[in-house]
Each structure stands twice: as C-alpha cells, then as structure tokens.
Write a protein that holds these residues in place. Structure first.
Motif, mmCIF file in Angstrom:
data_model
loop_
_atom_site.group_PDB
_atom_site.id
_atom_site.type_symbol
_atom_site.label_atom_id
_atom_site.label_comp_id
_atom_site.label_asym_id
_atom_site.label_seq_id
_atom_site.Cartn_x
_atom_site.Cartn_y
_atom_site.Cartn_z
ATOM 1 N N PRO A 105 0.793 -1.237 0.000
ATOM 2 C CA PRO A 105 0.000 0.000 0.000
ATOM 3 C C PRO A 105 0.824 1.285 0.000
ATOM 4 O O PRO A 105 0.430 2.281 -0.609
ATOM 5 C CB PRO A 105 -0.827 -0.124 1.293
ATOM 6 N N ALA A 106 1.985 1.292 0.674
ATOM 7 C CA ALA A 106 2.758 2.528 0.829
ATOM 8 C C ALA A 106 3.613 2.854 -0.391
ATOM 9 O O ALA A 106 4.060 3.994 -0.551
ATOM 10 C CB ALA A 106 3.641 2.443 2.068
ATOM 11 N N LEU A 107 3.839 1.878 -1.252
ATOM 12 C CA LEU A 107 4.698 2.091 -2.412
ATOM 13 C C LEU A 107 3.881 2.561 -3.607
ATOM 14 O O LEU A 107 2.728 2.170 -3.785
ATOM 15 C CB LEU A 107 5.446 0.808 -2.775
ATOM 16 N N SER A 108 4.519 3.370 -4.448
ATOM 17 C CA SER A 108 3.837 3.842 -5.652
ATOM 18 C C SER A 108 3.693 2.715 -6.657
ATOM 19 O O SER A 108 4.357 1.668 -6.555
ATOM 20 C CB SER A 108 4.617 4.999 -6.282
ATOM 21 N N VAL A 109 2.839 2.933 -7.629
ATOM 22 C CA VAL A 109 2.635 1.952 -8.699
ATOM 23 C C VAL A 109 3.956 1.610 -9.367
ATOM 24 O O VAL A 109 4.315 0.433 -9.532
ATOM 25 C CB VAL A 109 1.624 2.499 -9.724
ATOM 26 N N GLU A 110 4.715 2.622 -9.753
ATOM 27 C CA GLU A 110 5.975 2.381 -10.455
ATOM 28 C C GLU A 110 6.995 1.683 -9.564
ATOM 29 O O GLU A 110 7.719 0.783 -10.026
ATOM 30 C CB GLU A 110 6.554 3.691 -10.966
ATOM 31 N N GLN A 111 7.072 2.056 -8.290
ATOM 32 C CA GLN A 111 8.019 1.414 -7.381
ATOM 33 C C GLN A 111 7.747 -0.087 -7.279
ATOM 34 O O GLN A 111 8.686 -0.900 -7.264
ATOM 35 C CB GLN A 111 7.923 2.054 -5.992
ATOM 36 N N GLN A 112 6.486 -0.451 -7.222
ATOM 37 C CA GLN A 112 6.154 -1.872 -7.102
ATOM 38 C C GLN A 112 6.528 -2.640 -8.361
ATOM 39 O O GLN A 112 7.013 -3.772 -8.302
ATOM 40 C CB GLN A 112 4.670 -2.009 -6.790
ATOM 41 N N LEU A 113 6.315 -2.025 -9.509
ATOM 42 C CA LEU A 113 6.691 -2.684 -10.761
ATOM 43 C C LEU A 113 8.204 -2.825 -10.863
ATOM 44 O O LEU A 113 8.706 -3.812 -11.401
ATOM 45 C CB LEU A 113 6.130 -1.901 -11.942
ATOM 46 N N ARG A 114 8.938 -1.858 -10.350
ATOM 47 C CA ARG A 114 10.399 -1.953 -10.388
ATOM 48 C C ARG A 114 10.901 -3.071 -9.467
ATOM 49 O O ARG A 114 11.865 -3.769 -9.792
ATOM 50 C CB ARG A 114 11.040 -0.611 -10.019
ATOM 51 N N ILE A 115 10.237 -3.256 -8.335
ATOM 52 C CA ILE A 115 10.598 -4.377 -7.460
ATOM 53 C C ILE A 115 10.326 -5.703 -8.168
ATOM 54 O O ILE A 115 11.141 -6.627 -8.142
ATOM 55 C CB ILE A 115 9.817 -4.298 -6.136
ATOM 56 N N ALA A 116 9.175 -5.787 -8.824
ATOM 57 C CA ALA A 116 8.840 -7.012 -9.564
ATOM 58 C C ALA A 116 9.835 -7.273 -10.681
ATOM 59 O O ALA A 116 10.095 -8.424 -11.045
ATOM 60 C CB ALA A 116 7.426 -6.903 -10.130
ATOM 61 N N SER A 117 10.428 -6.210 -11.225
ATOM 62 C CA SER A 117 11.348 -6.360 -12.360
ATOM 63 C C SER A 117 12.674 -6.992 -11.968
ATOM 64 O O SER A 117 13.438 -7.421 -12.834
ATOM 65 C CB SER A 117 11.609 -4.992 -13.005
#
Length: 236
Positions: A94-106
């Motif tokens: 919840p606290a992370l931005s949309v882009e931050q979460q996608l970068r973690i997944a990457s």
C-alpha cells in the motif's frame, strides 16, 4: 509433449496428510490459449495454480514448461523462465507507488518493460501514486501488471476480477484478451465470474473434488449436464 503446449501438469497431486486435494490431475494449455479453470469452492483450482507456479513442490506428478520438467524449481526460478502468476488477494504494498512496485517485480526478470506494462494496463497516470490511494479496480490492474512485468510466456491468474464491478470486470477481460493476442501470452484463468470466462476463454477445464470433471470449448462446457449440475446451475 507437443511443441504447441506451453504448460502442462501430469498426474498432479496435492496431499494434506491423508486428504488428497488434487487426485492425479492432467492439464495441458496450448501456446497463446486462454484456458478457464472453473469449479465449486474446494474443487482444487487455486491448489493447482500453486503446484504449477511452484508454491507447492515435492508432490506426486510433473509440471512441464515448454516441454522442460520444472517440477523441482522454486517459484522465482520458474518466473525467470517465463511463468508468472497473480493471487486471489492483491499482492501489492500500500505505501509504495505503482511504479516502485513494478520496479521491485522487475528484479526477477530481464527486459522488464515497466513503462509498456503501465501503458497497457492504463496505469501510467498513476505511476507515482501510492497503491493505498488508488481505487480497488486500479489495484486489481496493478496486480495484473506485476505479473506481466518482463512479458512472461505463461500467466496463471487466480480470480483477477474478484471484487470488481461488472463494468470493471468486462474492462479487465478486454485488456487481458487483447494482451494475450498481441503478446502471445498463454493464460490459465481461475475465475468465478462466468461472463468473464465465457467471453474471453478459448477452452475450459472444470475441476470437481480434486479431479477433472470436464474439458472442452465454451459451448461444450455450458451444455455439459455434469458441469451444470456440479457448478454452473442456471448460469449456464
């Protein structure tokens, strides 16, 4: 195995002590196909997804990805080979931005294509917004985007339309059908919304009590009296 089969389970079992949640299930999904996986609660649908994705290992049966036996591989290893999945509950921070979460997944893949994925799922305008501040429908699309990072060849989706409105469900189904066609992604879809299943799936596998009850095209499954009795009822 036929070269056209993207993912296959052979004699897949899942045991909890003396209880067999899956009883020697066979399933084979062709490349580029969207296969619906339906059945009553407790039929073994999510359990089968867990086995195919590697969350459950060391059980009888085999899992093949593009003809390669991946039964012993961990989920992260299967992800690097092109097998991704989503979960019934949104798998987001919840606290992370949309882009931050996608970068973690990457981190688990190469050539992540984050910007492309955000554009395809209509998330670009929300890139810097914390997930807690976006709508539930946007959160479900973010969950799908996390699975699509790196353009996996096979996508296992566990109720991606859960909790969505009819309009949101149809919108997500349209996006999924379009992406599967253009990106040549093979999809195994667990979904209780039969309108979503009937509208986008090429074929359907029906589980009941841990076994395959029926398998075939949409019209064939809708007309199958065993399936109507066990699951579809008047929805057929």
């Amino acid at each position: 195995m036929s070269a056209s089969i993207a993912i296959q389970g052979l004699g897949v079992e899942r045991r909890y002590g003396g209880f067999r949640a899956l009883k020697g299930v066979d399933i084979a999904v062709k490349r580029g196909e969207i296969r619906g996986l339906i059945g009553p609660n407790g039929a073994g649908k999510s359990t089968l997804i867990d086995v195919l994705s590697g969350r459950v290992r060391g059980q009888p049966g085999k899992v093949l990805l593009d003809g390669k036996d991946i039964s012993a591989l961990k989920p992260q290893e299967r992800r690097r080979l092109g097998l991704a999945r989503s979960f019934q509950r949104t798998n987001i921070f919840p606290a992370l931005s949309v882009e931050q979460q996608l970068r973690i997944a990457s981190w688990a893949v190469t050539d992540a294509g984050i910007e492309e994925v955000m554009a395809e799922l209509n998330l670009t305008a929300l890139a810097r917004t914390p997930a807690a501040e976006i709508s539930y429908g946007d959160q479900r699309r973010l969950d799908l985007a996390l699975a699509l990072v790196g353009r996996p060849s096979v996508l296992l989706l566990d109720e991606p339309a859960a909790g969505l409105t009819v309009e949101e469900s149809h919108g997500l189904a349209t996006i999924l059908r379009d992406l599967a066609n253009r990106w040549n992604v093979t999809v195994l879809l667990v979904e209780h919304d039969m309108q979503v299943v009937f509208s986008i799936c090429d074929g359907i596998t029906v589980l009941h009590l841990g076994q395959t009850l029926a398998e075939g095209g949409v019209a064939e499954i809708r007309a199958d009296k065993r399936v109507v009795t066990a699951y579809l009822g008047t929805e057929a």
